[in-house]
Scaffold this motif. Structure first.
Motif, short mmCIF file in Angstrom:
data_model
loop_
_atom_site.label_atom_id
_atom_site.label_comp_id
_atom_site.label_asym_id
_atom_site.label_seq_id
_atom_site.Cartn_x
_atom_site.Cartn_y
_atom_site.Cartn_z
N TYR A 79 14.14 26.72 105.72
CA TYR A 79 13.37 25.69 105.01
C TYR A 79 12.66 24.79 106.02
CZ TYR A 79 12.20 21.33 102.74
OH TYR A 79 11.51 20.22 102.32
N HIS A 81 8.77 22.10 106.15
CA HIS A 81 7.68 21.54 105.36
C HIS A 81 6.48 21.26 106.26
CE1 HIS A 81 8.36 17.29 106.70
NE2 HIS A 81 9.63 17.67 106.74
N GLU A 148 7.65 17.33 100.91
CA GLU A 148 8.93 16.80 101.37
C GLU A 148 8.86 15.29 101.60
OE1 GLU A 148 12.28 15.62 103.85
OE2 GLU A 148 10.15 15.44 104.35
N SER A 152 9.73 15.72 97.43
CA SER A 152 9.74 17.11 96.93
C SER A 152 9.69 17.15 95.41
CB SER A 152 10.99 17.85 97.44
OG SER A 152 11.05 17.86 98.84
N GLU A 174 15.51 22.19 108.05
CA GLU A 174 14.33 21.80 108.82
C GLU A 174 14.66 21.04 110.10
OE1 GLU A 174 12.24 18.32 107.96
OE2 GLU A 174 13.33 17.85 106.14
N GLU A 358 15.89 12.32 94.79
CA GLU A 358 16.52 13.58 95.17
C GLU A 358 18.03 13.40 95.17
OE1 GLU A 358 13.93 16.17 98.11
OE2 GLU A 358 14.19 14.16 98.93
N GLY A 395 16.62 15.20 102.13
CA GLY A 395 15.73 16.33 101.94
C GLY A 395 16.13 17.05 100.67
#
Length: 449
Positions: A79, A81, A148, A152, A174, A358, A395
């Motif tokens: 992953y 971004h 991100e 996201s 990431e 998130e 994230g």
């Protein structure tokens, strides 16, 4: 892997030119700049690598570049971004933010550390593997999104719709790099977030400041509202805020005890501070950092803030606030608690703009991907890596990993303790870029088992 290393050395100029090309595109999600152009750049680079690609989207969101390459009994999801934070305030940059600039062994540019540097070095490391080691011993899936930095927003919908495409035996996150002691760091979780903007309004337009005798000042109104959110003791005063906070597990505390906590003075010097908040130090500082939620004013503006004086009564005041969340806190519930709290305190007039949330996420500390990240770090850096049960940042780990049952670990990244992520003069050290490629190559081999 001598041929692998020699190939990287022979391609350094081209690899850095590629990094400069992607830095040059101002892919600022918050400002809706350069998104499509950067997604196209990333997809084309994957195709040159030999990967199969497609674009995944949901709810009108920014493109997620999906790429697959390699074969093997294990599948690794990577992953990253391609969107970046705004570069403002521009006047604090020592070089143009969207031009990769080398100074004193470092590379400067918006996104070079978060996250374009890690994205490019991982792609380039796979190219080096294919050129020198042959076919990949694992199947690799890349999921590279463009939202991100704005929580996201549509990724959860993408993960639900394309779950079968995204499932893997492990995920390489990431982030990655070294700490103040130059030790590689591996993390297995992330805090959640709820980001809001609070807006207070007054008259229809700005007024002469003499009107302050009878016209409400939204700047004062907002300050009084903010003052109810958090006390001098650091505790968030919103009722129910801490009700869902999960206490650290025995494995969390064991991992915490294994993290070196002797770098307080070096960290203070690096930050230009004389002391930490409340004088906290050592293991207690780390415990707070990893396992406690936060309420942070990220921006505050009203009226005239330019050079010199201007006697004005502003008609609007705005504050941007983020709440960092730990398991088992719910972003939507925190948003609701905030509204109820402001209403109960008499601030029904303060508008709340939801800028995204998130969920927090945690993964097992003994998963195959974690062991591969740790073993490869030992091999490349020649020292014992540091295992963090979670990172203090946020994230979309929950929809991409936790919800799909995929273990996760960070690693193979070029960050270091003074990368200035999200700040002017964001940078990486050039030596870390090449060393992270070695880490990526070694991780592939170890994950293949």
């Amino acid at each position: 892997m001598e041929r692998f290393t020699a190939y990287i050395d022979s391609q350094r100029s081209r690899f850095l030119a590629e990094l400069a090309d992607i830095i040059r595109i101002p892919s600022v999600a918050a400002q809706n700049r350069g998104i499509e152009e950067t997604a196209t750049f990333v997809e084309q680079r994957f195709r040159r690598l030999g990967a199969e690609t497609r674009i995944l989207q949901a709810d009108g969101g920014n493109p997620l570049v999906y790429a697959t390459i390699g074969r093997g009994s294990r599948t690794l999801l990577i992953y990253d971004h391609y969107d970046v934070q705004p570069a403002e305030p521009l006047e604090l940059w020592q070089s143009p933010p969207f031009e990769l600039t080398e100074r004193n062994g470092k590379l400067y540019g918006r996104g070079v550390a978060d996250n374009k540097g890690n994205l490019m070095l991982r792609i380039q490391a796979i190219e080096a593997w294919l050129a020198t080691e042959g076919e990949l011993p694992i199947r690799i899936i890349f999921a590279v999104e463009g939202e991100e930095e704005v929580s996201s927003r549509t990724l959860p919908a993408v993960c639900r719709e394309y779950a079968d495409l995204l499932r893997a035996d492990g995920c390489l996150w990431e982030t990655g790099g070294v700490d103040l002691g130059e030790r590689p760091v591996v993390t297995c979780g992330a805090k959640g977030i709820q980001y809001v903007e609070l807006i207070a309004r007054g008259a229809r337009h700005d007024l002469h400041s003499s009107y302050a005798t009878f016209v409400p000042n939204p700047a004062w109104r907002l300050i009084w509202a903010l003052n109810t959110l958090k006390g001098p003791d650091g505790r968030v005063r919103i009722p129910g805020f801490y009700d869902r906070v999960r206490q650290p597990s025995d494995s969390d505390l064991a991992a915490l005890a294994s993290i070196p906590a002797d770098d307080d003075d070096a960290l203070l010097a690096n930050l230009g501070l004389s002391d930490f908040l409340d004088g906290v130090r050592g293991v207690e500082r780390l415990r707070r950092h990893l396992f406690e939620p936060t309420c942070t004013i990220c921006g505050l503006v009203s009226g005239y803030t330019g050079k010199g004086s201007k006697t004005v009564l502003p008609n609007k005041a705005r504050a941007k606030i983020d709440f960092r969340l730990v398991p088992d806190m719910e972003p939507a519930e925190v948003l609701q608690q905030l509204r109820q709290h402001l209403d109960a305190e008499g601030f029904q007039d303060i508008e709340i703009v939801d800028l995204g949330g998130e969920h927090p996420a945690r993964g097992p500390l003994d998963a195959t991907i974690v062991r591969a990240a740790l073993d490869s770090a030992r091999e490349v850096y020649g020292c014992e890596p540091i295992l963090y049960p979670t990172m203090a940042g946020t994230g979309p780990m929950y929809p991409l990993c936790t919800a799909l049952g995929t273990p996760v670990a960070s690693g193979a990244g070029c960050g270091y303790y003074s990368s200035r992520v999200h700040s002017p003069n964001e940078n990486i050290r050039i030596v870390d870029y090449w060393r992270a490629m070695q880490w990526m190559g070694s991780l592939i081999r170890h994950f293949a088992g």
